[in-house]
Scaffold this motif. Sequence first.
Motif, short mmCIF file in Angstrom:
data_model
loop_
_atom_site.label_atom_id
_atom_site.label_comp_id
_atom_site.label_asym_id
_atom_site.label_seq_id
_atom_site.Cartn_x
_atom_site.Cartn_y
_atom_site.Cartn_z
N PRO A 99 -8.06 7.69 -4.32
CA PRO A 99 -6.61 8.53 -3.78
C PRO A 99 -7.24 10.40 -3.68
CG PRO A 99 -6.22 7.76 -6.43
CD PRO A 99 -7.61 6.87 -5.18
N TYR A 154 -4.65 4.94 -7.80
CA TYR A 154 -3.81 4.73 -7.46
C TYR A 154 -3.82 3.10 -8.63
CZ TYR A 154 -5.22 5.86 -2.69
OH TYR A 154 -5.38 6.74 -1.54
N LEU A 186 -4.30 12.01 1.85
CA LEU A 186 -4.00 12.73 0.59
C LEU A 186 -3.94 14.14 0.85
CD1 LEU A 186 -3.57 9.50 -1.44
CD2 LEU A 186 -1.51 10.55 -0.54
N ASP A 188 -9.34 9.70 -0.34
CA ASP A 188 -8.39 9.37 0.96
C ASP A 188 -7.76 11.01 1.96
OD1 ASP A 188 -6.97 8.83 2.40
OD2 ASP A 188 -6.20 7.26 1.14
N ASP A 234 2.72 2.20 -3.18
CA ASP A 234 1.49 2.42 -4.52
C ASP A 234 0.97 3.68 -3.94
OD1 ASP A 234 -0.87 1.33 -5.98
OD2 ASP A 234 -2.39 0.79 -4.78
N VAL A 235 0.91 4.17 -2.91
CA VAL A 235 1.17 5.85 -2.75
C VAL A 235 2.01 6.25 -3.05
CG1 VAL A 235 0.63 7.32 -0.59
CG2 VAL A 235 -0.75 5.08 -0.81
N ASP A 236 3.15 6.09 -3.21
CA ASP A 236 4.35 6.28 -3.66
C ASP A 236 4.26 6.48 -4.88
OD1 ASP A 236 5.41 6.49 -0.90
OD2 ASP A 236 6.62 5.16 -0.59
N GLN A 274 1.29 -1.34 -0.10
CA GLN A 274 -0.55 -0.25 -0.32
C GLN A 274 0.72 1.41 0.13
OE1 GLN A 274 -2.31 -0.66 3.28
NE2 GLN A 274 -4.39 -1.69 1.86
N GLN A 275 1.98 1.23 0.29
CA GLN A 275 2.64 2.58 0.71
C GLN A 275 3.09 2.92 -0.68
OE1 GLN A 275 3.11 5.04 3.20
NE2 GLN A 275 3.66 5.84 1.99
N PHE A 324 1.62 6.38 -6.74
CA PHE A 324 0.56 7.36 -7.01
C PHE A 324 0.85 8.51 -7.05
CE2 PHE A 324 -2.44 10.48 -6.17
CZ PHE A 324 -3.58 10.43 -7.02
#
Length: 187
Positions: free
Chosen positions: A88, A158, A94, A91, A9-11, A6-7, A13
Motif C-alpha cells: 500500500p 493490507y 493511495l 500504491d 481491503d483498501v477501506d 479489494q475495495q 487499511f
Amino acid sequence: MIESIQQFDVDLFLKINRGLSNGFFDWLMPLLRNRFFWSPLYLFIVVFCIVQYKKQGYYIIGMLLFTFALGDLIASRLIKPFVARVRPCNDLSLATDIIHRVPCGSGLSFPSAHATNHFAIAVFLIFVFYSRWKPILPIGIFWAASISFAQVYVGVHYPVDITVGALLGTTIGFATSRIFKTLQPDF
C-alpha cells in the motif's frame, strides 16, 4: 467479487492506517514490527530452551529455525512473486491518503512475511509448550497479532495480506509442531 474484496481491503487499511492514528501508536507500532526490538525475546527463548531442556532444547531451537525458514520461503519466495501485489505504501492510487510511518521498501505485499513468520513461531511454541505452560496460548497469539497489526498501521501491508499470512503461519506452525512431537514423542 474480487473488486469488492479489494475495495474492502483498501477501506479497512485506511481505517487502520489513518483512522486509528495517534501519538502512542505512532511511537509503538514501528517498534513492534522492528526485527531488532524482539531480539531479547528471541535470545531468551534460545537460552531458556537450552538451559531448561538440554538436548531437547536444541531440537526445539532447530525446529523453530526450520519453522521460520519454511514460513519465509513459502511467503516471500513462492507466493509473493506469483501474486505480485504492490505494498500500500507503494500504491500510487493511495499516495495522498496513506500515512508513511516507516520506510516502505521495494518488496511485495501478499502475503505478509512478518505475519507468516510470527504466527508460525507462535503456533509452534504454543503447541510445544501448552501442556507445560497454559499462558503461552494468549501470550503467543497476542504477540503475533500485535506485530501483524503494526504492519497495517505503519502502512506496509493490507489487512488481507496479514490475514492470509496469519493463516499460512498458523498452518506451518501447527505442521512443524506435529513433526517435532513425532520426532520427540516424550516431550
